[in-house]
Design a protein around this motif. Structure first.
Motif, PDB file in Angstrom:
ATOM      1  N   TRP A1698       0.922  -1.066   0.060  1.00 27.58           N
ATOM      2  CA  TRP A1698      -0.126  -0.100  -0.001  1.00 27.58           C
ATOM      3  C   TRP A1698       0.841   1.326  -0.066  1.00 27.58           C
ATOM      4  O   TRP A1698       0.488   2.336  -0.521  1.00 27.58           O
ATOM      5  CB  TRP A1698      -0.900  -0.228   1.138  1.00 27.58           C
ATOM      6  CG  TRP A1698      -2.118   0.998   1.125  1.00 27.58           C
ATOM      7  CD1 TRP A1698      -1.870   2.007   2.188  1.00 27.58           C
ATOM      8  CD2 TRP A1698      -3.161   1.264   0.291  1.00 27.58           C
ATOM      9  NE1 TRP A1698      -3.037   2.895   2.026  1.00 27.58           N
ATOM     10  CE2 TRP A1698      -3.617   2.193   0.800  1.00 27.58           C
ATOM     11  CE3 TRP A1698      -3.578   0.621  -0.838  1.00 27.58           C
ATOM     12  CZ2 TRP A1698      -4.907   2.815   0.127  1.00 27.58           C
ATOM     13  CZ3 TRP A1698      -4.629   1.113  -1.628  1.00 27.58           C
ATOM     14  CH2 TRP A1698      -5.387   2.276  -0.916  1.00 27.58           C
ATOM     15  N   GLU A1699       2.179   1.252   0.638  1.00 32.58           N
ATOM     16  CA  GLU A1699       2.883   2.420   0.483  1.00 32.58           C
ATOM     17  C   GLU A1699       3.385   2.850  -0.850  1.00 32.58           C
ATOM     18  O   GLU A1699       3.771   4.038  -0.917  1.00 32.58           O
ATOM     19  CB  GLU A1699       4.281   1.898   1.614  1.00 32.58           C
ATOM     20  CG  GLU A1699       4.842   1.165   0.913  1.00 32.58           C
ATOM     21  CD  GLU A1699       4.889  -0.254   1.261  1.00 32.58           C
ATOM     22  OE1 GLU A1699       5.605  -1.224   1.259  1.00 32.58           O
ATOM     23  OE2 GLU A1699       3.868  -0.641   1.838  1.00 32.58           O
ATOM     24  N   GLU A1700       3.079   1.909  -1.888  1.00 33.38           N
ATOM     25  CA  GLU A1700       3.616   2.485  -3.082  1.00 33.38           C
ATOM     26  C   GLU A1700       2.450   2.967  -3.891  1.00 33.38           C
ATOM     27  O   GLU A1700       2.668   3.624  -5.032  1.00 33.38           O
ATOM     28  CB  GLU A1700       3.753   1.198  -4.069  1.00 33.38           C
ATOM     29  CG  GLU A1700       5.149   0.538  -3.587  1.00 33.38           C
ATOM     30  CD  GLU A1700       5.673  -0.682  -4.116  1.00 33.38           C
ATOM     31  OE1 GLU A1700       5.169  -0.889  -5.333  1.00 33.38           O
ATOM     32  OE2 GLU A1700       6.172  -1.665  -3.748  1.00 33.38           O
ATOM     33  N   ILE A1701       1.285   3.272  -3.265  1.00 30.03           N
ATOM     34  CA  ILE A1701       0.136   3.788  -4.048  1.00 30.03           C
ATOM     35  C   ILE A1701       0.437   5.329  -3.712  1.00 30.03           C
ATOM     36  O   ILE A1701       0.640   5.938  -2.632  1.00 30.03           O
ATOM     37  CB  ILE A1701      -1.156   3.580  -3.354  1.00 30.03           C
ATOM     38  CG1 ILE A1701      -1.154   2.115  -3.323  1.00 30.03           C
ATOM     39  CG2 ILE A1701      -2.329   4.133  -3.698  1.00 30.03           C
ATOM     40  CD1 ILE A1701      -1.518   1.366  -4.654  1.00 30.03           C
ATOM     41  N   PRO A1702       0.367   6.264  -4.723  1.00 31.32           N
ATOM     42  CA  PRO A1702       0.548   7.609  -4.921  1.00 31.32           C
ATOM     43  C   PRO A1702      -0.378   8.363  -3.708  1.00 31.32           C
ATOM     44  O   PRO A1702      -1.518   7.892  -3.552  1.00 31.32           O
ATOM     45  CB  PRO A1702       0.395   8.193  -6.058  1.00 31.32           C
ATOM     46  CG  PRO A1702      -0.356   7.176  -6.921  1.00 31.32           C
ATOM     47  CD  PRO A1702      -0.128   5.771  -6.190  1.00 31.32           C
ATOM     48  N   LEU A1708       1.063  -0.514   5.846  1.00 28.73           N
ATOM     49  CA  LEU A1708       0.004  -0.873   6.732  1.00 28.73           C
ATOM     50  C   LEU A1708       0.613  -1.942   7.739  1.00 28.73           C
ATOM     51  O   LEU A1708       1.735  -2.698   7.520  1.00 28.73           O
ATOM     52  CB  LEU A1708      -0.918  -1.615   5.739  1.00 28.73           C
ATOM     53  CG  LEU A1708      -1.701  -0.587   4.783  1.00 28.73           C
ATOM     54  CD1 LEU A1708      -2.840  -1.565   4.191  1.00 28.73           C
ATOM     55  CD2 LEU A1708      -2.418   0.428   5.532  1.00 28.73           C
ATOM     56  N   VAL A1709       0.250  -2.000   9.028  1.00 26.87           N
ATOM     57  CA  VAL A1709       0.766  -2.768   9.852  1.00 26.87           C
ATOM     58  C   VAL A1709       0.555  -4.121   9.535  1.00 26.87           C
ATOM     59  O   VAL A1709      -0.573  -4.836   9.356  1.00 26.87           O
ATOM     60  CB  VAL A1709       0.164  -2.404  11.101  1.00 26.87           C
ATOM     61  CG1 VAL A1709       0.845  -3.501  12.351  1.00 26.87           C
ATOM     62  CG2 VAL A1709       0.266  -1.105  11.873  1.00 26.87           C
ATOM     63  N   PRO A1710       1.694  -5.003   9.637  1.00 29.06           N
ATOM     64  CA  PRO A1710       1.593  -6.484   9.201  1.00 29.06           C
ATOM     65  C   PRO A1710       1.153  -7.212  10.316  1.00 29.06           C
ATOM     66  O   PRO A1710       1.434  -6.937  11.353  1.00 29.06           O
ATOM     67  CB  PRO A1710       2.944  -6.814   8.744  1.00 29.06           C
ATOM     68  CG  PRO A1710       3.658  -6.015   9.474  1.00 29.06           C
ATOM     69  CD  PRO A1710       2.937  -4.765   9.747  1.00 29.06           C
ATOM     70  N   GLU A1711       0.984  -8.470   9.963  1.00 26.21           N
ATOM     71  CA  GLU A1711       0.850  -9.374  11.244  1.00 26.21           C
ATOM     72  C   GLU A1711       1.891  -9.585  11.946  1.00 26.21           C
ATOM     73  O   GLU A1711       3.097  -9.689  11.313  1.00 26.21           O
ATOM     74  CB  GLU A1711       0.233 -10.758  10.563  1.00 26.21           C
ATOM     75  CG  GLU A1711       0.287 -11.926  11.718  1.00 26.21           C
ATOM     76  CD  GLU A1711       0.027 -13.258  10.996  1.00 26.21           C
ATOM     77  OE1 GLU A1711      -0.537 -14.162  11.630  1.00 26.21           O
ATOM     78  OE2 GLU A1711       0.026 -13.313   9.751  1.00 26.21           O
ATOM     79  N   HIS A1712       1.800  -9.619  13.218  1.00 26.84           N
ATOM     80  CA  HIS A1712       3.202  -9.122  13.810  1.00 26.84           C
ATOM     81  C   HIS A1712       3.052  -9.642  15.602  1.00 26.84           C
ATOM     82  O   HIS A1712       2.069  -9.855  15.853  1.00 26.84           O
ATOM     83  CB  HIS A1712       3.332  -7.728  14.060  1.00 26.84           C
ATOM     84  CG  HIS A1712       2.543  -6.890  14.818  1.00 26.84           C
ATOM     85  ND1 HIS A1712       1.208  -6.287  14.234  1.00 26.84           N
ATOM     86  CD2 HIS A1712       1.965  -6.666  16.292  1.00 26.84           C
ATOM     87  CE1 HIS A1712       0.507  -5.813  15.220  1.00 26.84           C
ATOM     88  NE2 HIS A1712       1.143  -5.954  16.331  1.00 26.84           N
ATOM     89  N   VAL A1713       4.201  -9.678  16.092  1.00 29.85           N
ATOM     90  CA  VAL A1713       4.386  -9.992  17.484  1.00 29.85           C
ATOM     91  C   VAL A1713       5.227  -8.747  17.993  1.00 29.85           C
ATOM     92  O   VAL A1713       6.434  -8.637  17.257  1.00 29.85           O
ATOM     93  CB  VAL A1713       4.799 -11.090  17.891  1.00 29.85           C
ATOM     94  CG1 VAL A1713       5.315 -11.139  19.215  1.00 29.85           C
ATOM     95  CG2 VAL A1713       4.018 -12.132  17.399  1.00 29.85           C
TER      96      VAL A1713
END
Length: 2024
Positions: A1698-1702, A1708-1713
């Motif tokens: 999503w960060e590449e969309i102008p 976006l926050v990924p699945e994480h710990v």
């Protein structure tokens, strides 16, 4: 050929008579003239020098002429320098001129030089000489020339010749006639002849000063040479840049460098040196430290069958691990924490000692196996303050000849307040078996340390104080009749945890010991400091007289040209408390070395030497006990020749004397050592011998007489020291301070003292200090330029580096003098060599770095410059003392009140300017402080007195120079004695008959970020300005931390003494103190210094210097910053016409403010109109105010007198959000952003009857981050024409599976790589690889059902670790590459060489890595590892909080902490967190009016929301919060046993979930694996607290630590932190999609919110969003394995990118710990452990989410290991047979799994094996629980009989087999053992012959197998033990079979132990000999007889028969003979 010819004619107006020589330099090559011998005022050289050259003469080039006084013996002394730019010569070809020289200080001198220049060019274009073509020099003194403001110097001062010369240094010939007019002349020249001065010429300017930096004293960048420039107004950098570019002409902009105008600390100043603004509180204040030690395991411990315990000892505290039975490689994994509250120095000197003890129990202390020692400082100075998973080498302190006694693996970390330790991720660590590569030693230490002897030789001491009362002495004298010295000294030395001491010398102030103390310690030692203490022996308790620390790093050098530690013989000066003896000395701590000593105590002559031992030599003493021996005496001259020193001091002003001292007369005393100390100074030795050094003995006088002329000798003999000023009564300055009325009469003191002449040490130190000061100031400058965003920081940095390299080469030239001086020690010689090498090295590096400084690399290059600074400071610190420091004491009624300590090197005089101390012969503002602990805290911030002090220290021979630095205009007053010698006696006071009158104008505009001094969290500040003996105050502004006083303070008739010109260059400093007005006494907030801009009466008041501009001055409170002051100061001389000639003052403008004059218009900043929009969101966590709850709060915003109020929150409890979101106000703010005032946020509670209470406030100091900048429509992101294809790997149509591999990296985003179908060949390869690795088939890898969430977690952690490794490698590569580049620039290597080197370097790194990866056998290639791993989907593991990764989620909603209450001072360690009373959530947006209309015309623009478009509404919203807690690591122990019983508590609003019944017993690294669901309503419940508590059987549970998460900011953030986006989309299995919204729904929603077109899904697996096209597979499998079409993969691919969309895109926050630190309010700032967790949030109005993911801890799997011992072979034979002496062994085998020694099993005994062969056929059965993922066995057992419940342990899976010899009556003998790691052990040999000891020795290289993969293994393995020499030897072989079955399989096919049913083993076929003789004696006897002794018995029987026959024969012979003879 072109050439430049210089005809040097003559030099005139020289002083004195002597030989002269000139040096002419052009383009770096110099010629020397002949020596003009014995000339007086004029030296006629009349010489011609010619430089032929090939390139054209550039107008910016320089010619430099230096004139010296020539000396055959000493170095030549510079008279002056002349520089000129050759512009005129280049144009006209001919020039003749006469001009004055300038001296070292850039001041013009009378001496002038006459030269003629010719330039012959190729084409003859340079003009030929025409008659009279001389430059016309206007001669009128006051001829006013017009000033062109755009010329180079517009920003520079005009007035004094010095400054003009300085800025135009050598840029044009400035023809000097007078000091005033020359500047104008120069200016006229510049403007008339149009000379363009290139910047390059400026940085060439001598002594490295040039243009463009402005004096900023307040920023502690005060210049030391500010006297010689007028203060420029702060230059406006933009104009300068234009000028600079214009001036730079054609120069390459990347080569320009700027030198400093205010080389702040360069000390070229004529008269004043820079004051130190920080009132240092002494360093002895205690601080909190926490030391954590994890003892993991031991290996290769020496000893047979031992039961080891580890003792961890720090200082006096000890803790023990549990005991492990009969093992040489115990596994503990026990964690210990030690808490300390001590000063840093004490902490870092404590020793951490790890010792392994064998068989310790309650009754016996056990025997010591080995120890390891290291001081805490070594650990603290490691990166991250820790050693992690390192092996400590154990050595035996009793026997130093013994080899290593084993290894202990541990983690050690030292945490101070505010340090946070990044623990490497603690997931399934595979053990680092590479012991040698992971030793517990700092970087660069050799792995094999040798033993060494440290010899500390103590010779004698001098000048000891009394340590006993006189009463006792008098009593003794009465009885015994002897007069004794009142001290019984001895010396004690502490080193590496041991201490040794000398004998006690009874009653001696000047004891002589001549003893040495010998320590034996490993070298290099892991202990940095040695502590040497003189103590006084006393019957009750011994006390320290003085302490000296020796830093071993400073007296040795570990480089290849380094040297072993060595010191002396040299005197060590000791400082401590004052010398009066008191029974209870309040400053005793100072004598123990804590804090800064306030008085000289004694000096001790000592030396240190180190001898590395050869432990193999037989005569060596093997113990490490400390020994003391006596040594021979040392000659008097060994420490240097005694010289007489002269110290002179003049007190020019004493002001700011604290009123508390009272109005009794005050006197000042100066002491050096005991000289000058009249109250409690020299304790005269009672013995008749008098010290030569006291100058009392007869020879001394004789010597003086011989040395000096007759009349002087007489004077010298009777010159007595005057060390005190006459008492003067103080006069009131204002409410707080007095001053002493010195006025024109300034008292002086002088002291003669005798010291060994070791000035060279101090000189070298001074030179390095000056270079370092200059560098520090330059780096500060560069940082300042970057911070204030001025242009060209890179040029300034180049200038700094250039100055550094010049300084270093100058040092190398100067330092190598006086090398054969008396008393030079080995350390002096070695240090000189290493300093010169190092300085040369730094100079070279700086030179190379200069060329690399480009605009984009400035910030990177500051770091190495700071590294240079540290190196310089380290080198400059001289470990061998010489002259003691000077103390200045203020005394009132004979009591010592306050002091200042001045290092003697700072005031030491040298003929060479660079060597002179930075304050020698300068007036320095000295601030006196209270001694010892009295100076801690607030008492230490108030000034006790401010002195303007002039000091000079030098050899008595050089005394004639001592007054040279004083401000001119004085007469000397001397003590009236006989007039004959008066001329050489120093003055007792100076009388200034020159007096100037000034008016000081202090423009006090505003202050910001002040310290909060009231309980409301605000202050009522006012400022008090001190100048000389005057003071004034501003008005008090109530309740603010950012007061705008806007007030002009006028000081009339300020009288300053001295010459006008000098005052102009060197005004005294102004002190500004800020106070908080309270009822009663005002409270101190902070202090700053400033220097005024000066205008003399004949100067014009106008640009560029006047009116002055406002500047920021940093305010200090003690050592901490307490705000900034924005002000300007000007000092205007009042001439004959009185004040009327001064620029007019405006009257008070504002009638309300009374007689207050505002800051005039020219000085106050230019204002513009801004609009500030405020987003009011809500208030959170407001605490009670005066016990009442906040109910109806309101927020007031104020900035620069304007503001806006929020609407009232009607009921804070019900809804703490505001109903109206956006409001705005307009305000006039300065154009210059740096001058913007702070914005104040205040929250008030509206109570009944119109009362308002302040709840808390927050000051936004910088509004810059809230400035609105319109989006840049031209940027590429907006281009909408072309489509940009974001390619994933090309997708074939037959997509069958999708493997994802998420690259995790702390910095990069998650990049999705989709590997599609591999080629068949790849698959084949992979299969082969697996076969090689001895793995089983592929099935268990791919089996989905085996995979769970933990598989994903562990796979992710592996990736995290791998990435960290790659990052480290990459970083190392980059650094190496940079070094290579630097080297290449130095040596012009071609680029490809570098590449080659770089690749070589990479190979090296690879090799390193691969050795690490060779885990017990198979080396794993990274890529290969990946291929296996990529089967498992991964998530993101952050080893920090999620907030830090996403900017606290303040993308549009900011959180402002509200403060209330008095700010804590750093010293008391009160953190600001205690002052937080709540939080305001909102945001600001500010922009200049008018705003362009484009913005407001956007679609859907809501005018009510202003700039805050499209933000969500803030109505209450219900949310389901799901908290997953994975595990906690490194918890702080909470129980006595060093463990804790943790459980989780979760609080959100009023809901609280306690998981108390599921506490985990005795665990500091608990795995919780739980999820908790809580329903909450934002905004009322938005702060989530996750706490870990310790369960206690009795009493309340203790909090271990907690972490707080603001869920609201996460919920509303555009980063979408509600539910992390996984990397793949699946409908079932371990990786099921958790979000109730599918990826396509999320994507559609994001597009809608971002006002972008909805996604367009196209054929062939493509999707288009905005103008980006993404490609991904389109099929998915459901649970039943059916495939169906889906767009979710496509949508998910877009979300992951999503960060590449102008325009709207963001990561976006990924699945994480996330890993969050746990903190405990009782131990602020110190981490108590970490917790791994994540939070999902689902709004209740969307579809309900599915069930929570199952993350409960994996249950260990039950296995049974069946080990069959078939046979043994070649077991060593231990027993000797009674009868026959034959060797045999009664063999049995013992086995157990690690950690289960109590369940060990033995075979039966194979008796009497004669060959070492044993047959057993015996089965061991070991059941165990095993965690596959962590490769650990899990066992639970009670620690002791008193334990409440079982403790769970995780232990590596290791099988130990041992072979023993059974004995009946004594203990069995241990023969050998082998330990097999069940995960990776060498494959057994097929036959006994093939089995060898190499299977153990080369374990790493051999292929290894895992029993968990193979299930069944049979083979031969070796038994080993260590012999006496600690070598491994083979002691037997065993044939065994290992069979691993799961619990189910074990139940299906059970087996018996030993040879029992079921599935019994057959009996072994043992030879008959193995039977016991007492079971079948006949058999045994038959065997003995038949087999062995048959022939022996036969022989014996035959021999017996013979013997019997012989006996019978002899017996019967006589009778028979008789018979025969007689014939009977």
């Amino acid at each position: 050929m072109m050439a430049l010819t210089v005809h040097l004619k003559s030099v005139a107006n020289l002083r004195g008579k002597g030989d002269r020589i000139a040096k002419v330099t052009f383009r770096g090559s110099s010629f020397y003239s002949r020596v003009a011998a014995n000339c007086e005022a004029v030296a006629d050289f009349n010489e011609i020098f010619r430089w032929p050259f090939a390139s054209r003469l550039d107008g910016s080039e320089m010619l430099e002429i230096q004139v010296y006084n020539y000396s055959k013996v000493f170095s030549n002394r510079l008279v002056g320098t002349f520089c000129m730019v050759l512009q005129k010569v280049a144009e006209e070809g001919q020039l003749e001129l006469t001009d004055t020289l300038i001296d070292d200080n850039n001041a013009s001198i009378n001496t002038s030089v006459t030269i003629e220049l010719r330039y012959q060019s190729m084409d003859g274009t340079a003009g030929t000489r025409s008659n009279g073509d001389y430059l016309d020099v206007p001669d009128d003194r006051d001829g006013m020339f017009t000033f062109e403001t755009d010329s180079l110097l517009s920003g520079q001062s005009h007035g004094s010749g010095a400054s003009a010369k300085r800025s135009l240094q050598g840029s044009i010939p400035t023809f000097r006639k007078s000091r005033r007019a020359d500047f104008r002349r120069a200016r006229a020249l510049v403007t008339s002849s149009g000379i363009s001065i290139s910047l390059d010429s400026i940085h060439l300017a001598r002594s490295g000063k040039g243009v463009f930096s402005s004096m900023k004293l307040g920023k502690i960048r005060s210049s030391k040479d500010d006297h010689k420039k007028d203060e420029p107004a702060v230059l406006d950098m933009e104009d300068l840049d234009k000028k600079a570019m214009r001036l730079a002409g054609m120069l390459e902009p990347d080569t320009i460098s700027l030198a400093s105008v205010t080389a702040v600390t360069t000390n070229i100043s004529n008269k004043r040196s820079k004051p130190d603004i920080k009132m240092e509180p002494s360093s002895g204040r205690p601080v909190d430290y926490q030391i954590s030690v994890t003892v993991i395991e031991g290996r290769q411990l020496i000893g047979l069958n031992m039961d080891p315990v580890v003792c961890v000892e720090i200082g006096e505290e000890r803790k023990y691990t549990s005991m492990k039975e009969s093992t040489n490689c115990p596994y503990y994994n026990e964690y210990f924490v030690f808490d300390f509250h001590v000063p840093p120095d004490v902490m870092f000197d404590k020793i951490i000692k790890l010792s392994v003890i064998h068989s310790k129990n309650l009754l016996r202390s056990g025997t010591l196996v080995g120890t390891f020692k290291m001081d805490v400082g070594t650990v603290y100075h490691q990166p991250e303050h820790q050693f992690y998973h390192k092996w400590a080498i154990l050595s035996d302190p009793v026997d130093i000849t013994a080899a290593c006694k084993g290894y202990l693996k541990c983690d050690i970390a030292v945490v101070g307040k505010g340090d946070n330790i990044k623990t490497p991720h603690k997931a399934n660590e595979t053990d680092e078996d590479d012991i040698e590569g992971n030793l517990l030693l700092p970087e660069g230490f050799p792995a094999e340390r040798q033993w060494a002897r440290f010899y500390v030789k103590v010779y004698r001491a001098e000048g000891l104080p009394k340590m006993n009362t006189n009463i006792m002495a008098n009593v003794k004298k009465a009885f015994i009749g002897e007069n004794r010295d009142l001290v019984d000294p001895y010396v004690q030395v502490h080193f590496s945890g041991q201490k040794g001491k000398t004998s006690v010398q009874k009653s001696s102030y000047e004891p002589i010991w001549n003893e040495q103390i010998v320590f034996t310690e490993l070298f290099p030692p892991l202990c940095k400091r040695m502590k040497v203490q003189i103590r006084d022996s006393d019957k009750v308790n011994d006390v320290a007289i003085g302490t000296h620390f020796i830093d071993l790093r400073k007296i040795s050098n570990e480089g290849d040209k380094g040297f072993l530690p060595t010191l002396g013989p040299a005197w060590a000066n000791m400082y401590g408390s004052t010398r009066q003896y008191a029974l209870m000395d309040e400053h005793q701590d100072l004598n123990d070395g804590l804090g800064e000593g306030v008085s000289f105590r004694a000096r001790l002559l000592l030396s240190i030497g180190v001898e590395v031992l050869d432990t193999t030599s037989p005569e060596i003493l093997s113990s490490t006990e400390v020994q003391t021996d006596s040594i021979s005496n040392i000659s008097e001259s060994a420490t240097g020749k005694m010289e007489e020193f002269f110290l002179f001091g003049a007190f020019l002003e004493a002001a700011m004397i604290d009123r508390k001292i009272g109005d009794k007369p005050i006197t000042f005393e100066i002491t050096i050592g005991n000289y000058g100390n009249q109250i409690d100074g020299t304790s005269k030795p009672s013995s008749s011998r008098k010290k030569k050094k006291d100058g009392e003995s007869d020879e001394e006088d004789c010597e003086l007489i011989q040395n000096s002329s007759e009349d002087e000798a007489d004077e010298e003999a009777r010159l007595e020291s005057v060390s005190c000023t006459p008492p003067v009564k103080p006069v009131i300055t204002d409410r707080n301070y007095f001053h002493l009325p010195y006025f024109e009469k300034k008292p002086c003191v002088y002291i003669k003292s005798w010291w060994q002449d070791q000035r060279r040490r101090l000189y070298n130190s001074n030179m390095m200090d000056k270079i370092a000061d200059k560098l520090e100031e330059g780096v500060n400058d560069v940082q300042e330029i970057i911070k204030t965003e001025k242009a060209f920081p890179e040029r300034r940095l180049r200038g700094v580096l250039e100055e550094l390299s010049i300084g270093c080469s100058r040092f190398v030239n100067l330092a190598n003098k006086d090398t054969n001086q008396a008393g030079r020690t080995k350390l002096d010689r070695e240090r000189l060599k290493s300093c010169m090498r190092e300085m040369d090295n730094i100079g070279q590096q700086a030179k190379q770095m200069r060329t690399q400084v480009k605009k984009n690399t400035v910030k990177d290059k500051i770091k190495p410059a700071q590294h240079f600074l540290q190196r310089l400071r380290f080198l400059a610190d001289e470990p061998q003392h010489s002259i003691p420091d000077v103390f200045v004491w203020m005394m009132s009624s004979n009591k010592r009140v306050a002091y200042a300590r001045i290092p003697s090197k700072d005031i030491l005089y040298s003929v060479v300017d660079e060597e002179t101390g930075k304050d020698c012969g300068k007036v320095k503002a000295v601030f006196l402080k209270l001694p010892g602990k009295k100076g801690f805290g607030p008492a230490g911030w108030t000034v006790q007195a401010k002195l303007d002090l002039y000091l000079w220290l030098g050899l008595n021979k050089q005394r004639k120079e001592f007054l040279s630095g004083l401000p001119n205009g004085f007469e000397e007053l001397k003590v009236a004695k006989t007039d004959r010698y008066l001329h050489s006696v120093p003055p007792v006071s100076l009388v200034y008959n020159m007096k100037q009158v000034f008016q000081l104008r202090a423009h006090m505009y505003q202050a910001r970020s002040l310290f909060a001094a009231d309980s409301s969290g605000l202050s009522d500040p006012f400022a008090r300005v001190f100048f000389s003996t005057h003071s004034q105050v501003t008005e008090v502004l109530s309740e603010t931390l950012c007061p705008t006083w806007d007030q002009l303070l006028v000081f009339n008739d300020v009288e300053l003494f001295g010459e006008a010109g000098e005052l102009r260059d060197d005004p005294p400093i102004i002190v500004v103190e800020i106070y908080d007005q309270d009822t009663g006494k005002a409270e101190f907030i902070g202090r700053t210094f400033a220097k005024p801009t000066i205008k003399m009466c004949e100067e014009h008041y106008g640009p560029p210097r006047f009116p002055p501009q406002l500047e920021y001055f940093q305010i200090y409170r003690g050592n901490c910053t307490a705000g900034e002051l924005l002000a300007a100061f000007e000092l205007l001389q009042i001439g004959q016409g009185g004040t009327d000639d001064l620029p007019p003052l405006e009257g008070p403008t504002d009638s309300e403010r009374g007689p207050i004059i505002p800051v005039p218009l020219g000085i106050r900043p230019v204002l513009s109109r801004y609009r500030i929009e405020v987003l009011f969101w809500g208030l959170r966590d407001l605490k009670r105010i005066n016990l009442a709850q906040v109910d109806r709060p309101r927020v007031d915003i104020e900035c620069a007198g304007r503001g806006v109020q929020s609407v009232l929150i009607q009921n804070y409890k019900k809804n703490p959000n505001f109903s109206t979101l956006v409001k705005w106000f307009e305000v006039d703010l300065p154009e210059n952003e740096l001058l913007h005032p702070p914005l104040n946020i205040r929250v008030v509670d509206c109570r009944a009857f119109g009362r308002y209470t302040l709840v808390g406030s927050h000051a936004v100091t910088s509004l810059r981050r809230f400035l609105y900048s319109a989006p840049n429509k031209t940027s590429s992101n907006w281009g909408s024409a072309g489509e940009i294809i974001v390619s994933m790997d090309s997708v074939e149509s037959n997509v069958r599976k999708m493997d994802t591999c998420v690259k995790l990296d702390a910095t990069s985003d998650a990049v999705v790589k989709l590997d599609m179908i591999e080629d068949e060949s790849d698959k084949e390869k992979r299969k082969k690889k697996k076969k090689k690795k001895g793995a089983a088939d592929d099935e268990d890898e791919t089996d989905e059902s085996v995979l769970d969430w933990w598989s994903k977690y562990f796979a992710s952690i592996e990736t995290l670790k791998e990435n960290l490794r790659t990052q480290e490698t990459a970083q190392a590569e980059a650094e190496e590459r940079e070094d290579l580049e630097i080297a290449a620039e130095g040596a012009d290597i071609k680029c490809d060489d570098i590449v080659r080197k770089g690749s070589r370097m990479r190979e090296r790194m690879k090799e390193k890595r691969s050795t690490k990866d060779k885990k017990k056998g198979h080396a794993v290639d990274g890529s290969e590892k990946r291929t296996v791993k990529s089967k498992v989907d991964e998530l993101m593991v952050y080893n920090k909080e999620l907030e830090s990764e996403y900017g606290d989620f303040e993308d549009w909603l900011h959180t402002f902490n509200l403060y209330r209450g008095k700010a804590g001072d750093d010293d008391e360690h009160a953190l600001d967190d205690d002052r937080i009373v709540g939080r305001f959530k909102g945001s600001l947006c500010m922009y200049k009016l008018p705003l362009s209309e484009e913005i407001t015309r956007d679609v859907g623009f809501d005018p009510n929301m202003g700039m805050f478009q499209s933000i969500p509404h803030n109505d209450p919203i219900n949310v389901l919060v799901r908290v997953y807690v994975v595990r906690a690591t490194d918890l702080h122990p909470a129980d006595i046993n060093g463990k804790a019983d943790p459980y989780v508590v979760i609080k959100l609003g009023r809901s609280e979930v306690k998981d108390k019944e599921n506490y985990i017993s005795k665990q500091l690294n608990p795995v919780f694996g739980k999820s908790f669901d809580i329903e909450a309503t934002f905004p009322m419940e938005s702060m989530l607290t996750v706490s870990v508590y310790d369960w206690d059987l009795v009493g309340t549970d203790d909090l271990i630590g907690e972490t707080k998460i603001d869920l609201e900011n996460r919920f509303y953030s555009k980063y979408r932190a509600t539910c992390g986006i996984s990397s793949t989309y699946s409908l079932h299995g371990y990786n099921v999609w958790r979000d109730p919204l599918k990826p396509s729904q999320i994507l559609a929603k994001l597009c809608k919110e971002g006002k972008t077109d909805p996604p367009q899904y196209g054929p062939g697996g493509k999707v288009k969003v905005a103008n980006r096209v993404f490609v991904a597979p389109t099929e998915i499998e459901d649970e039943n394995g059916l495939k169906k079409q889906t767009e979710e993969h496509l949508a998910l691919t877009v979300l992951n990118h999503w960060e590449e969309i102008p325009r709207v895109g963001c990561r976006l926050v990924p699945e994480h710990v996330e890993t969050r630190p746990l903190l405990n309010p009782d131990k602020p700032g110190i981490e108590q452990g970490r917790i791994e967790m994540w939070v999902d949030m689902f709004p209740m109005d969307t579809p309900a989410p599915g069930p929570a993911i199952e993350i409960s801890p994996r249950k260990p799997k039950r296995y049974e290991l069946r080990v069959i011992i078939w046979n043994t072979d070649e077991v060593i034979l231990e027993d000797d047979d009674y009868f026959t002496g034959e060797k045999s062994s009664d063999i049995f085998v013992r086995g157990w799994l690690k950690g289960q020694q109590e369940d060990r099993q033995d075979t039966d005994v194979h008796y009497h094996s004669l060959t070492g062969e044993g047959n057993f056929n015996w089965r061991f059965v070991f059941p165990f629980d095993y965690l596959m993922a962590e490769e650990k066995i899990v066992m639970s057992k009670k620690e002791s009989m008193f334990s409440w419940d079982e403790t769970e342990y995780k232990i590596p899976a290791r099988l130990t087999l041992q072979v023993w010899d059974a004995d009946h009556f004594s203990a069995d003998d241990f023969l050998g053992a082998i330990e097999l790691d069940l995960n990776r052990f060498p494959r057994g040999a097929k036959t006994s012959k093939q089995c060898s000891i190499d299977m153990i020795r080369n374990e790493q290289e051999l292929p290894s197998i895992s029993i968990f993969k193979q299930k069944r293994v049979k083979g031969w393995w070796p038994f080993v033990a260590r012999d006496e020499n600690d070598e491994m030897e083979l002691t037997g072989k065993v044939e065994a079979e290992l069979h691993l079955v799961t619990l189910e399989e074990a139940e299906k096919s059970p087996v018996g132990l030993g040879r029992n049913e079921p599935d019994p083993l057959e009996k072994p076929n043992r030879p008959d000999t193995t039977f016991l003789w007492f079971l079948s004696p006949l058999k045994a006897i038959r065997y003995l007889i038949c087999n062995r002794y048959k022939w022996l018995i036969i022989k014996i029987v035959l021999a017996l028969l013979m013997f019997v026959m012989l006996g019978l024969f002899l017996y019967s012979m006589p009778g028979y003979l008789v018979k025969k003879l007689l014939g009977a």
